[in-house]
Write a protein that holds these residues in place. Structure first.
Motif, PDB file in Angstrom:
ATOM      1  N   ASP A  14     -38.547 -42.098 -34.888  1.00  0.00           N
ATOM      2  CA  ASP A  14     -39.785 -41.921 -34.138  1.00  0.00           C
ATOM      3  C   ASP A  14     -39.709 -40.699 -33.223  1.00  0.00           C
ATOM      4  O   ASP A  14     -40.718 -40.041 -32.963  1.00  0.00           O
ATOM      5  CB  ASP A  14     -40.115 -43.181 -33.330  1.00  0.00           C
ATOM      6  CG  ASP A  14     -39.022 -43.546 -32.347  1.00  0.00           C
ATOM      7  OD1 ASP A  14     -38.000 -44.084 -32.788  1.00  0.00           O
ATOM      8  OD2 ASP A  14     -39.187 -43.264 -31.147  1.00  0.00           O
TER       9      ASP A  14
ATOM     10  N   LYS B 162     -44.836 -52.494 -32.417  1.00  0.00           N
ATOM     11  CA  LYS B 162     -45.480 -52.037 -31.190  1.00  0.00           C
ATOM     12  C   LYS B 162     -46.785 -52.804 -31.003  1.00  0.00           C
ATOM     13  O   LYS B 162     -47.172 -53.160 -29.901  1.00  0.00           O
ATOM     14  CB  LYS B 162     -45.759 -50.538 -31.267  1.00  0.00           C
ATOM     15  CG  LYS B 162     -46.461 -49.954 -30.040  1.00  0.00           C
ATOM     16  CD  LYS B 162     -46.730 -48.466 -30.233  1.00  0.00           C
ATOM     17  CE  LYS B 162     -47.510 -47.878 -29.079  1.00  0.00           C
ATOM     18  NZ  LYS B 162     -46.743 -47.833 -27.827  1.00  0.00           N
ATOM     19  N   GLU B 163     -47.474 -53.038 -32.117  1.00  0.00           N
ATOM     20  CA  GLU B 163     -48.665 -53.891 -32.168  1.00  0.00           C
ATOM     21  C   GLU B 163     -48.391 -55.046 -33.115  1.00  0.00           C
ATOM     22  O   GLU B 163     -47.450 -54.994 -33.911  1.00  0.00           O
ATOM     23  CB  GLU B 163     -49.880 -53.084 -32.664  1.00  0.00           C
ATOM     24  CG  GLU B 163     -50.630 -52.360 -31.562  1.00  0.00           C
ATOM     25  CD  GLU B 163     -52.116 -52.245 -31.879  1.00  0.00           C
ATOM     26  OE1 GLU B 163     -52.512 -52.511 -33.025  1.00  0.00           O
ATOM     27  OE2 GLU B 163     -52.872 -51.899 -30.968  1.00  0.00           O
TER      28      GLU B 163
ATOM     29  N   GLU C 235     -45.733 -55.450 -25.070  1.00  0.00           N
ATOM     30  CA  GLU C 235     -46.850 -54.625 -25.551  1.00  0.00           C
ATOM     31  C   GLU C 235     -47.422 -55.169 -26.848  1.00  0.00           C
ATOM     32  O   GLU C 235     -48.635 -55.128 -27.075  1.00  0.00           O
ATOM     33  CB  GLU C 235     -46.403 -53.173 -25.729  1.00  0.00           C
ATOM     34  CG  GLU C 235     -47.564 -52.238 -26.061  1.00  0.00           C
ATOM     35  CD  GLU C 235     -47.154 -50.783 -26.109  1.00  0.00           C
ATOM     36  OE1 GLU C 235     -48.034 -49.936 -26.325  1.00  0.00           O
ATOM     37  OE2 GLU C 235     -45.960 -50.475 -25.931  1.00  0.00           O
ATOM     38  N   THR C 236     -46.548 -55.691 -27.714  1.00  0.00           N
ATOM     39  CA  THR C 236     -47.011 -56.302 -28.968  1.00  0.00           C
ATOM     40  C   THR C 236     -48.002 -57.426 -28.672  1.00  0.00           C
ATOM     41  O   THR C 236     -49.057 -57.529 -29.288  1.00  0.00           O
ATOM     42  CB  THR C 236     -45.817 -56.884 -29.751  1.00  0.00           C
ATOM     43  OG1 THR C 236     -44.686 -56.020 -29.659  1.00  0.00           O
ATOM     44  CG2 THR C 236     -46.192 -57.098 -31.210  1.00  0.00           C
TER      45      THR C 236
ATOM     46  N   SER D  70     -51.322 -55.751 -26.235  1.00  0.00           N
ATOM     47  CA  SER D  70     -52.114 -54.536 -26.481  1.00  0.00           C
ATOM     48  C   SER D  70     -53.507 -54.844 -27.034  1.00  0.00           C
ATOM     49  O   SER D  70     -54.493 -54.221 -26.623  1.00  0.00           O
ATOM     50  CB  SER D  70     -51.364 -53.589 -27.419  1.00  0.00           C
ATOM     51  OG  SER D  70     -51.078 -54.215 -28.662  1.00  0.00           O
TER      52      SER D  70
ATOM     53  N   THR E 263     -40.898 -50.363 -27.548  1.00  0.00           N
ATOM     54  CA  THR E 263     -41.023 -49.960 -28.942  1.00  0.00           C
ATOM     55  C   THR E 263     -42.059 -48.856 -29.033  1.00  0.00           C
ATOM     56  O   THR E 263     -43.228 -49.058 -28.700  1.00  0.00           O
ATOM     57  CB  THR E 263     -41.443 -51.160 -29.820  1.00  0.00           C
ATOM     58  OG1 THR E 263     -40.496 -52.219 -29.638  1.00  0.00           O
ATOM     59  CG2 THR E 263     -41.489 -50.783 -31.281  1.00  0.00           C
ATOM     60  N   VAL E 264     -41.624 -47.674 -29.466  1.00  0.00           N
ATOM     61  CA  VAL E 264     -42.499 -46.500 -29.445  1.00  0.00           C
ATOM     62  C   VAL E 264     -43.539 -46.561 -30.553  1.00  0.00           C
ATOM     63  O   VAL E 264     -44.703 -46.220 -30.362  1.00  0.00           O
ATOM     64  CB  VAL E 264     -41.657 -45.211 -29.565  1.00  0.00           C
ATOM     65  CG1 VAL E 264     -42.551 -43.979 -29.556  1.00  0.00           C
ATOM     66  CG2 VAL E 264     -40.646 -45.135 -28.429  1.00  0.00           C
ATOM     67  N   ASP E 265     -43.129 -46.989 -31.735  1.00  0.00           N
ATOM     68  CA  ASP E 265     -44.021 -47.034 -32.893  1.00  0.00           C
ATOM     69  C   ASP E 265     -43.788 -48.336 -33.657  1.00  0.00           C
ATOM     70  O   ASP E 265     -42.854 -49.081 -33.362  1.00  0.00           O
ATOM     71  CB  ASP E 265     -43.757 -45.844 -33.830  1.00  0.00           C
ATOM     72  CG  ASP E 265     -44.081 -44.509 -33.196  1.00  0.00           C
ATOM     73  OD1 ASP E 265     -45.210 -44.355 -32.697  1.00  0.00           O
ATOM     74  OD2 ASP E 265     -43.214 -43.619 -33.191  1.00  0.00           O
ATOM     75  N   ASN E 266     -44.621 -48.577 -34.646  1.00  0.00           N
ATOM     76  CA  ASN E 266     -44.368 -49.671 -35.575  1.00  0.00           C
ATOM     77  C   ASN E 266     -43.355 -49.172 -36.597  1.00  0.00           C
ATOM     78  O   ASN E 266     -43.647 -48.240 -37.366  1.00  0.00           O
ATOM     79  CB  ASN E 266     -45.666 -50.092 -36.272  1.00  0.00           C
ATOM     80  CG  ASN E 266     -46.659 -50.685 -35.290  1.00  0.00           C
ATOM     81  OD1 ASN E 266     -46.415 -51.715 -34.688  1.00  0.00           O
ATOM     82  ND2 ASN E 266     -47.794 -50.026 -35.115  1.00  0.00           N
TER      83      ASN E 266
ATOM     84  N   SER F  56     -47.257 -44.463 -36.483  1.00  0.00           N
ATOM     85  CA  SER F  56     -47.686 -44.101 -35.136  1.00  0.00           C
ATOM     86  C   SER F  56     -49.176 -43.826 -35.148  1.00  0.00           C
ATOM     87  O   SER F  56     -49.661 -43.064 -35.987  1.00  0.00           O
ATOM     88  CB  SER F  56     -46.945 -42.853 -34.656  1.00  0.00           C
ATOM     89  OG  SER F  56     -47.553 -42.314 -33.510  1.00  0.00           O
TER      90      SER F  56
END
Length: 325
Positions: free
Chosen positions: A48, A113-114, A178-179, A182, A247-250, A266
């Motif tokens: 990432d 992340k999501e 965040e998951t 968000s 977590t920056v990205d999925n 991302s």
């Protein structure tokens, strides 16, 4: 491959008249010491992080792909409402799921992340709402700029087959706060901004999100994937971890008996798909680090599951989205 990337990175920052370590520190939100460690040992760069650096400096990642024709190129697909859409992305996901299903004993490791995309597809109003956000906020489709979300009357999502196929593959998912929150923030923002057509649609979307959360936590309790419409159905094995790490990205690893493929998603940078050793190893290492520093919620994690659900409901109350919303 990775050494060539850092060479180009150094050349570009040099032409810009800034120190590479300072640039990396600012962009990746790490200390300069951590940036120097990555410069001295390029293998320490996470996938990432490479995406962010490449996006910012307009470095074409495909030039660092393997030359073996049997391996994937390192593909960076930028999100765009005409060139690479959510439909294209879902087709890509489905092809990866099909390969996992075809090869026995496959596994998916998913750093979220999501909420993983597959779950939304069980809930048509929620799936339509998320698609509306993707089109408007991330794909930048101008036709959505002056629209409000009106929902739809479909009895099932257009891509419900993604959810059905995901049931068949053993998975380990790693969530963080965040998951969990968000999408709540998105629902709240759209309500406060008047982007729901009416309160009825807002309530339906929020209710379906609650149902999604209940579904995933029930899966964690039984250690199996579940179909919300078939009460006695039990799918592939399932583990859920909760990590305090950001977590920056999925980040997803599709692991079959033939190959490992990394997919890093991302909303800002796009989608990277690769089976090159660096992308796979750096993604796997990050996911394992998150697991080791997190808590297993599946089966024996009943106390922490209950605590997390209470936190979720308290968060909704604090946001004005609790019972009787």
């Amino acid at each position: 491959m990775i050494e060539n990337f850092t060479h180009i990175l150094n050349e570009k920052t040099k032409r810009m008249g800034i120190r590479t370590a300072a640039f990396m520190s600012d962009l990746l939100n790490i200390s300069e010491d951590a940036a120097y460690r990555r410069m001295r040992n390029p293998q320490a760069l996470r996938a990432d992080e490479m995406i962010k650096l490449a996006q910012e400096l307009k470095i074409d990642l495909s030039q660092f792909s393997n030359t073996d024709e049997n391996l994937l190129t390192v593909e960076l697909k930028s999100l765009h409402f005409e060139k690479y859409t959510s439909r294209d992305f879902f087709k890509e996901l489905e092809s990866r799921l099909d390969l996992c299903i075809f090869h026995p004993h496959s596994q998916i490791n998913y750093g979220a992340k999501e909420i993983p995309f597959f779950y939304y597809m069980w809930f048509p109003k929620l799936a339509a709402f998320k698609n509306f956000i993707w089109q408007r906020e991330f794909l930048k489709d101008p036709s959505y700029n002056k629209r409000v979300f009106r929902g739809n009357e479909q009895r099932e999502s257009e891509y419900v087959q993604l959810a059905e196929k995901y049931l068949k593959v053993t998975s380990h998912e790693i969530w963080g706060y965040e998951t969990l929150y968000s999408t709540l923030y998105q629902i709240q923002h759209y309500r406060e901004s008047g982007l729901f057509e009416d309160d009825k649609i807002y309530r339906e979307v929020l209710q379906q999100y609650d149902q999604l959360i209940d579904l995933v936590f029930e899966q964690a309790e039984v250690g199996r994937k579940l179909n919300p419409y078939l009460p006695n159905f039990k799918g592939a094995r399932f583990k859920l971890y909760f990590t305090p790490m950001m977590t920056v990205d999925n980040s997803i690893i599709f692991h079959t008996i033939k190959e490992k493929v990394a997919m890093i998603c991302s909303q800002l940078s796009g989608v990277v798909v690769s089976d090159s050793s660096h992308w796979v190893m750096s993604t796997e290492t990050w996911l394992e680090t998150c697991k080791e520093n997190g808590t297993l919620l599946s089966k024996t994690g009943n106390h922490f599951r209950s605590k997390l659900l209470k936190e979720y409901n308290s968060k909704k109350e604090m946001m004005g989205m609790g019972a009787g919303f």
